[in-house]
Scaffold this motif. Structure first.
Motif, short mmCIF file in Angstrom:
data_model
loop_
_atom_site.label_atom_id
_atom_site.label_comp_id
_atom_site.label_asym_id
_atom_site.label_seq_id
_atom_site.Cartn_x
_atom_site.Cartn_y
_atom_site.Cartn_z
N LEU A 264 41.64 51.75 52.79
CA LEU A 264 40.57 52.19 51.90
C LEU A 264 41.00 52.05 50.44
O LEU A 264 40.25 51.53 49.60
CB LEU A 264 40.18 53.64 52.20
CG LEU A 264 39.08 54.23 51.30
CD1 LEU A 264 37.76 53.49 51.52
CD2 LEU A 264 38.90 55.71 51.55
N GLY A 265 42.21 52.51 50.14
CA GLY A 265 42.72 52.41 48.77
C GLY A 265 42.81 50.96 48.31
O GLY A 265 42.40 50.61 47.19
N ALA A 266 43.35 50.09 49.18
CA ALA A 266 43.48 48.67 48.84
C ALA A 266 42.11 48.03 48.65
O ALA A 266 41.90 47.24 47.71
CB ALA A 266 44.25 47.95 49.93
N SER A 267 41.16 48.35 49.52
CA SER A 267 39.82 47.77 49.43
C SER A 267 39.10 48.20 48.16
O SER A 267 38.43 47.39 47.51
CB SER A 267 38.99 48.17 50.66
OG SER A 267 39.54 47.63 51.84
N LEU A 268 39.22 49.47 47.79
CA LEU A 268 38.58 49.94 46.57
C LEU A 268 39.19 49.27 45.33
O LEU A 268 38.47 48.93 44.38
CB LEU A 268 38.72 51.46 46.45
CG LEU A 268 37.89 52.28 47.45
CD1 LEU A 268 38.23 53.77 47.33
CD2 LEU A 268 36.39 52.06 47.23
N MET A 269 40.50 49.07 45.36
CA MET A 269 41.16 48.41 44.23
C MET A 269 40.71 46.95 44.09
O MET A 269 40.62 46.42 42.98
CB MET A 269 42.67 48.48 44.40
CG MET A 269 43.43 48.00 43.18
SD MET A 269 45.21 48.36 43.30
CE MET A 269 45.77 47.73 41.71
N MET A 270 40.42 46.31 45.23
CA MET A 270 40.03 44.90 45.22
C MET A 270 38.52 44.71 45.26
O MET A 270 38.03 43.59 45.37
CB MET A 270 40.67 44.18 46.41
CG MET A 270 42.19 44.21 46.41
SD MET A 270 42.92 43.35 47.84
CE MET A 270 42.60 41.64 47.40
N LEU A 271 37.76 45.81 45.18
CA LEU A 271 36.31 45.73 45.37
C LEU A 271 35.62 44.84 44.35
O LEU A 271 34.74 44.05 44.71
CB LEU A 271 35.71 47.14 45.31
CG LEU A 271 34.17 47.22 45.39
CD1 LEU A 271 33.68 46.59 46.69
CD2 LEU A 271 33.70 48.65 45.29
N LYS A 272 35.99 44.96 43.08
CA LYS A 272 35.29 44.20 42.04
C LYS A 272 35.32 42.70 42.32
O LYS A 272 34.29 42.05 42.37
CB LYS A 272 35.91 44.51 40.68
CG LYS A 272 35.18 43.80 39.54
CD LYS A 272 35.80 44.15 38.18
CE LYS A 272 35.07 43.41 37.06
NZ LYS A 272 35.65 43.71 35.72
N GLY A 273 36.52 42.18 42.51
CA GLY A 273 36.63 40.75 42.80
C GLY A 273 36.05 40.40 44.14
O GLY A 273 35.42 39.34 44.31
N GLY A 274 36.23 41.30 45.14
CA GLY A 274 35.71 41.03 46.48
C GLY A 274 34.21 40.93 46.49
O GLY A 274 33.63 40.04 47.13
N TRP A 275 33.54 41.83 45.79
CA TRP A 275 32.08 41.84 45.77
C TRP A 275 31.53 40.58 45.09
O TRP A 275 30.54 40.01 45.52
CB TRP A 275 31.58 43.09 45.06
CG TRP A 275 30.08 43.22 45.05
CD1 TRP A 275 29.22 42.87 44.06
CD2 TRP A 275 29.27 43.72 46.12
NE1 TRP A 275 27.93 43.11 44.43
CE2 TRP A 275 27.93 43.64 45.69
CE3 TRP A 275 29.56 44.23 47.39
CZ2 TRP A 275 26.87 44.05 46.49
CZ3 TRP A 275 28.51 44.63 48.19
CH2 TRP A 275 27.18 44.54 47.74
N GLN A 276 32.18 40.15 44.03
CA GLN A 276 31.73 38.97 43.29
C GLN A 276 31.95 37.69 44.08
O GLN A 276 31.11 36.78 44.06
CB GLN A 276 32.46 38.88 41.95
CG GLN A 276 32.10 39.99 40.97
CD GLN A 276 32.95 39.95 39.72
OE1 GLN A 276 34.00 39.30 39.68
NE2 GLN A 276 32.52 40.66 38.68
N ASP A 277 33.07 37.60 44.78
CA ASP A 277 33.47 36.34 45.41
C ASP A 277 33.00 36.20 46.85
O ASP A 277 32.89 35.09 47.36
CB ASP A 277 35.00 36.21 45.39
CG ASP A 277 35.57 36.21 43.97
OD1 ASP A 277 34.85 35.77 43.06
OD2 ASP A 277 36.71 36.66 43.80
N ALA A 278 32.73 37.32 47.54
CA ALA A 278 32.50 37.29 48.98
C ALA A 278 31.17 36.66 49.37
O ALA A 278 30.21 36.65 48.60
CB ALA A 278 32.57 38.72 49.54
N ASP A 279 31.13 36.17 50.59
CA ASP A 279 29.87 35.82 51.25
C ASP A 279 29.40 37.12 51.91
O ASP A 279 29.82 37.46 53.02
CB ASP A 279 30.10 34.73 52.30
CG ASP A 279 28.79 34.24 52.93
OD1 ASP A 279 27.84 35.06 53.02
OD2 ASP A 279 28.73 33.09 53.36
N ARG A 280 28.53 37.86 51.23
CA ARG A 280 28.16 39.20 51.68
C ARG A 280 27.42 39.19 53.01
O ARG A 280 27.53 40.11 53.81
CB ARG A 280 27.35 39.91 50.59
CG ARG A 280 28.20 40.24 49.36
CD ARG A 280 27.45 41.12 48.38
NE ARG A 280 26.50 40.37 47.59
CZ ARG A 280 26.80 39.72 46.47
NH1 ARG A 280 28.03 39.72 46.02
NH2 ARG A 280 25.87 39.09 45.79
#
Length: 254
Positions: A63-79
């Motif tokens: 959870l901690g790792a995902s929240l830290m990477m959320l900004k880039g993950g949300w922008q780059d991911a195929d949601r």
């Protein structure tokens, strides 16, 4: 301070230092690849803690790792892909946990890890796995990941195989994995609570080791440069093979 940390984590000094090092290295790999945090810790930390004790701790670290990477993950991911995988995984998790009472866990894990090694090697050999690119393959991967997570906590590796089978850019593949793990954390918490796996010890250890995880994730993110991202897919597939082989060896030896 130190004695307090050892008391709430129920670890000796050497065990605490060892686990801190493991978590830091796993965080670096997570920051670069977008996955493998739990798999790396499971592959090494079982020498001091049983898997059932690591699962609730790993939930907090993920959870901690995902929240830290959320900004880039949300922008780059195929949601669309990430959400579909979460839906499938949510359906599979309870099935996997229920099966643990009727199936030998070692046998299930050997089968799952063997499949992961075979598929990862196939992708490294540039064998196109067309069935993974279909809609049934998408949702089916999510369901299988959930079942495998319930049985042996390596579901993230199954999802990584699906994502790496696409021809998407490295940033998109990485972002999709980050988003899947974040959304999956919410649904898996419900299952962990329902099966009474999330206990006080797991929560305490998770919160104590989150800072080391975040330091590792930060360093791993800094390594995701345009130059190194060219090797992202090959690195992740090789990592999957290594983790699966290590888990398979440990399972068979024990």
């Amino acid at each position: 301070m130190v004695n307090g940390l050892l008391s709430i984590t129920n670890l000796t000094g050497p065990e605490f230092l060892f686990l801190t090092g493991v978590v830091l290295v796993a965080g670096i790999v997570r920051g670069f690849s977008g996955f493998a945090l739990s798999a790396m810790i499971m592959a090494t930390a079982t020498v001091i803690l049983p898997p059932i004790a690591l699962i609730p701790m790993l939930w907090w670290l993920e959870l901690g790792a995902s929240l830290m990477m959320l900004k880039g993950g949300w922008q780059d991911a195929d949601r669309r892909v990430a959400i579909a995988l979460v839906i499938g995984s949510t359906l599979g998790w309870p099935v996997g946990l229920a099966l643990t009472v009727s199936l030998p866990v070692e046998t299930s894990k050997i089968i799952a890890l063997s499949i992961i090694i075979t598929l990862a090697l196939s992708q490294l050999a540039k064998v196109r796995l067309g069935f993974l690119a279909s809609r049934p393959g998408l949702y089916g991967t999510g369901v299988v990941a959930g079942i495998v997570s319930g049985l042996s906590n390596v579901g993230g590796m199954v999802v990584a195989l699906y994502v790496l089978a696409s021809d998407a850019p490295a940033r998109q593949m990485r972002g999709s994995l980050v988003l899947f793990l974040l959304f999956g954390a919410v649904t898996s918490l419900i299952t962990l609570l329902a099966f009474r796996v999330m206990d006080f010890s797991g929560i305490s250890r998770g919160l104590v080791f989150v800072p080391a995880t975040l330091v590792g994730v930060y360093l791993g993110q800094k390594m995701f440069t345009p130059v190194l991202s060219r090797y992202y897919r090959s690195f992740c597939l090789a990592l999957l093979c290594a983790l699966a082989a290590a888990g398979l060896t440990r399972t068979m030896v024990s």
